[in-house]
Design an enzyme around this catalytic site. Sequence first.
Site, PDB file in Angstrom:
ATOM      1  N   ARG A  82      67.515  29.373  72.628  1.00  0.00           N
ATOM      2  CA  ARG A  82      67.611  28.674  71.345  1.00  0.00           C
ATOM      3  C   ARG A  82      69.050  28.222  71.141  1.00  0.00           C
ATOM      4  NH1 ARG A  82      67.791  31.612  67.527  1.00  0.00           N
ATOM      5  NH2 ARG A  82      67.612  33.643  68.503  1.00  0.00           N
ATOM      6  N   TYR A 224      62.810  24.073  76.079  1.00  0.00           N
ATOM      7  CA  TYR A 224      62.780  25.533  76.180  1.00  0.00           C
ATOM      8  C   TYR A 224      62.156  26.191  74.941  1.00  0.00           C
ATOM      9  CZ  TYR A 224      64.143  30.343  76.111  1.00  0.00           C
ATOM     10  OH  TYR A 224      64.086  31.706  76.022  1.00  0.00           O
ATOM     11  N   GLY A 225      61.361  27.231  75.173  1.00  0.00           N
ATOM     12  CA  GLY A 225      60.833  28.177  74.196  1.00  0.00           C
ATOM     13  C   GLY A 225      60.994  27.882  72.724  1.00  0.00           C
ATOM     14  N   LYS A 233      59.480  30.167  66.181  1.00  0.00           N
ATOM     15  CA  LYS A 233      60.489  30.435  65.149  1.00  0.00           C
ATOM     16  C   LYS A 233      60.547  29.313  64.104  1.00  0.00           C
ATOM     17  CE  LYS A 233      62.086  34.046  67.537  1.00  0.00           C
ATOM     18  NZ  LYS A 233      61.614  35.403  67.341  1.00  0.00           N
ATOM     19  N   HIS A 253      60.535  38.538  60.498  1.00  0.00           N
ATOM     20  CA  HIS A 253      60.811  38.713  61.927  1.00  0.00           C
ATOM     21  C   HIS A 253      60.568  40.179  62.284  1.00  0.00           C
ATOM     22  CE1 HIS A 253      63.919  38.217  65.406  1.00  0.00           C
ATOM     23  NE2 HIS A 253      62.697  37.967  65.808  1.00  0.00           N
ATOM     24  N   SER A 276      68.220  41.417  68.098  1.00  0.00           N
ATOM     25  CA  SER A 276      67.864  41.381  69.523  1.00  0.00           C
ATOM     26  C   SER A 276      68.548  42.535  70.268  1.00  0.00           C
ATOM     27  CB  SER A 276      68.269  40.041  70.136  1.00  0.00           C
ATOM     28  OG  SER A 276      69.650  39.862  70.000  1.00  0.00           O
ATOM     29  N   ALA A 277      67.912  42.952  71.358  1.00  0.00           N
ATOM     30  CA  ALA A 277      68.398  44.043  72.231  1.00  0.00           C
ATOM     31  C   ALA A 277      68.391  45.401  71.537  1.00  0.00           C
ATOM     32  CB  ALA A 277      69.796  43.739  72.768  1.00  0.00           C
ATOM     33  N   CYS A 278      67.491  45.581  70.558  1.00  0.00           N
ATOM     34  CA  CYS A 278      67.407  46.876  69.865  1.00  0.00           C
ATOM     35  C   CYS A 278      66.031  47.519  70.018  1.00  0.00           C
ATOM     36  CB  CYS A 278      67.755  46.713  68.394  1.00  0.00           C
ATOM     37  SG  CYS A 278      69.486  46.289  68.117  1.00  0.00           S
ATOM     38  N   GLY A 279      65.251  47.077  71.017  1.00  0.00           N
ATOM     39  CA  GLY A 279      64.029  47.792  71.370  1.00  0.00           C
ATOM     40  C   GLY A 279      62.799  47.448  70.545  1.00  0.00           C
ATOM     41  N   ASP A 301      56.547  40.458  67.236  1.00  0.00           N
ATOM     42  CA  ASP A 301      57.706  39.629  66.873  1.00  0.00           C
ATOM     43  C   ASP A 301      57.697  39.133  65.425  1.00  0.00           C
ATOM     44  OD1 ASP A 301      60.159  38.356  67.607  1.00  0.00           O
ATOM     45  OD2 ASP A 301      59.112  36.447  67.732  1.00  0.00           O
ATOM     46  N   ASN A 391      68.047  35.650  79.717  1.00  0.00           N
ATOM     47  CA  ASN A 391      67.073  35.292  78.672  1.00  0.00           C
ATOM     48  C   ASN A 391      65.767  34.758  79.272  1.00  0.00           C
ATOM     49  OD1 ASN A 391      66.384  35.076  75.868  1.00  0.00           O
ATOM     50  ND2 ASN A 391      66.681  32.867  75.988  1.00  0.00           N
ATOM     51  N   ARG A 393      61.897  34.622  80.504  1.00  0.00           N
ATOM     52  CA  ARG A 393      60.774  34.961  79.615  1.00  0.00           C
ATOM     53  C   ARG A 393      59.435  35.065  80.331  1.00  0.00           C
ATOM     54  NH1 ARG A 393      62.061  35.793  73.989  1.00  0.00           N
ATOM     55  NH2 ARG A 393      64.246  35.208  73.874  1.00  0.00           N
ATOM     56  N   GLY A 520      59.398  56.499  74.109  1.00  0.00           N
ATOM     57  CA  GLY A 520      58.221  57.179  73.565  1.00  0.00           C
ATOM     58  C   GLY A 520      58.553  58.264  72.555  1.00  0.00           C
TER      59      GLY A 520
END
Length: 613
Positions: A82, A224-225, A233, A253, A276-279, A301, A391, A393, A520
């Site tokens: 993006r 792209y996406g 989005k 979100h 982003s990048a927080c699981g 998402d 990035n 996908r 888990g």
Amino acid sequence: MAVTETDVRNAAPANAPEEVIKWVTKVAEMTKPEKVEFSDGSQAEWDRLTSMMVETGMLTRLNPEKRPNCFLARSLPSDVARVESRTFICCEKEEDAGPTNHWVAPAEMKETLTGSKGVFQGAMKGRTMYVVPFSMGPLGGPISQLGIELTDSPYVVCNMRIMTRMGAGALDLIKEGKPWVPAVHSVGAPLEPGQKDVAWPCNDEKYITHFPETNEIWSYGSGYGGNALLGKKCYALRIASTMGRRDGWMAEHMLILRLTDEKTGKQYHVTAAFPSACGKTNLAMLQPTIKGYKVETVGDDIAWMRPGPDGRLYAINPEAGFFGVAPGTSHKTNPMAMEAMKENTIFTNVALTDDGDVWWEGCDTEAPEHLIDWKGQDWTPASGEKAAHPNSRFTAPAKQCPIICPDWEAPQGVPIDAVLFGGRRATNIPLVAEQYTPAHGVFIGSNVSSEVTAAATDVKAGSLRHDPFAMLPFCGYNMADYWGHWLEMQQKLGDKFPRVYQVNWFRKDEDGNFLWPGYGENSRVLDWIVKRVSGQVDAIEGPTGLYPKFEDFNTEGIDLDRATWDKLFAIDPKALLEETKDTEAYFAKFGDKLPQALKDELQALRDRLNAAL
């Protein structure tokens, strides 16, 4: 020869409404495609378009024994993500877009896009314009919404088939008179007669534009996406957030999961927003490590939430697929995502193995001796570059996830019990904290920040980046008004509004090791949250919220002693007081629009921290 209204009528199916034919004609007269096709979402159409893209080099067909009906696309290095700097909110007043969005006046942007010298003039020359009707959410559901995307990219058509309910059913509802959002997309690469096409057409000049007052989306220059799949989005968050504010619902979100207590059969539904990048995807597809619980995925998402007849908040996942980041996804980190992408999946910018499978950094296997990397070049472990783009996908149908919730397509949605917010914080933010009051819950969401990783080049690693509600790039209007909308929804629903929790899986000890095992084991945090929601356990008052008692928390089967527990909840009041200055400065950006309730909550936090000194 230019496409005429007669051509559009001849291409249109019997269920195409007159207003759609007129609109398609108008856009075709401007963009000048070679022909127009209405997409029906059928398997035959998918087979035809994917075969065509394999012939043109846009897609590579993967090994049908290893990945049935799967394909690999490679974009250009200039078109891999993006582009926030080229994403615009075009409303009449700049203050309505707010300080966190790029604003351009609608008339000015329309001139740039569609004026006599606008970028869309002749943009689709030599290409096919596809008319893609789609539904965000189950067809005909009370929370669902409709749209039509016009695009000159067959890659977009095939991805939209996975990500939305695309085709004839959506067009039927539009014919019935249901409202719909018009969305126009072009890769911005017209072809002159005889000119050879490229495998990934796009343009260096890009515009991803939203007109919230007229519910329109225009996107130019990217294939792209998030820039090109306009249901994602652009519609599901930026336009939908403004629709929700107008009509009394919420576009967020957030992932949605169902947690079932197998002893009692009681179901709980949780949404969660993380930067982003927080699981986020890992939590959406959680495999609980504690006995007696089952997790099922509703969405990974986006959540659309609307008050139901009983006054509770109900959520749907408006998407039909997962558009997930591949690197780091493995059977260890997310086995359910790995299973979901075994077939009928489009991969973008991952590496290709010699036997026709896909590979990326952080997957289950060591790097092979040879790959074709995401740029289409030979790669070996000695290459010194990543084989898959960071990035890169996978676009996979949600119904292929082994733990997809049986009610994931329930039109009325699922009732939400709790909302989680979290970022990546090594210190000072506890493992879990519950709101004191509903307004405190909004304050928690508004104050979400994450430590910047080394991947971000524009800021110092370890500094904090504010990402309120994980909506920073996705809120279609002034963020302060968005917080106000949350406060209004809370008042409207009263004690039926879900409780808010702050979570942090990323606390570290003095040696830089993670204190909490994560993955888990996060089911233990959910266990405490649902016990709180159902009134089974008490909590302790802490500076940032209500904390669990050690004895109420399920630590069976993990090595978590009292000393580690205390570290997970340790607060340095002085450091946090210092951080509140940063929050105050951030809030100041919003001027008079900042709700008074959030100023009050900031002061209340300072009072609690001062008392803790």
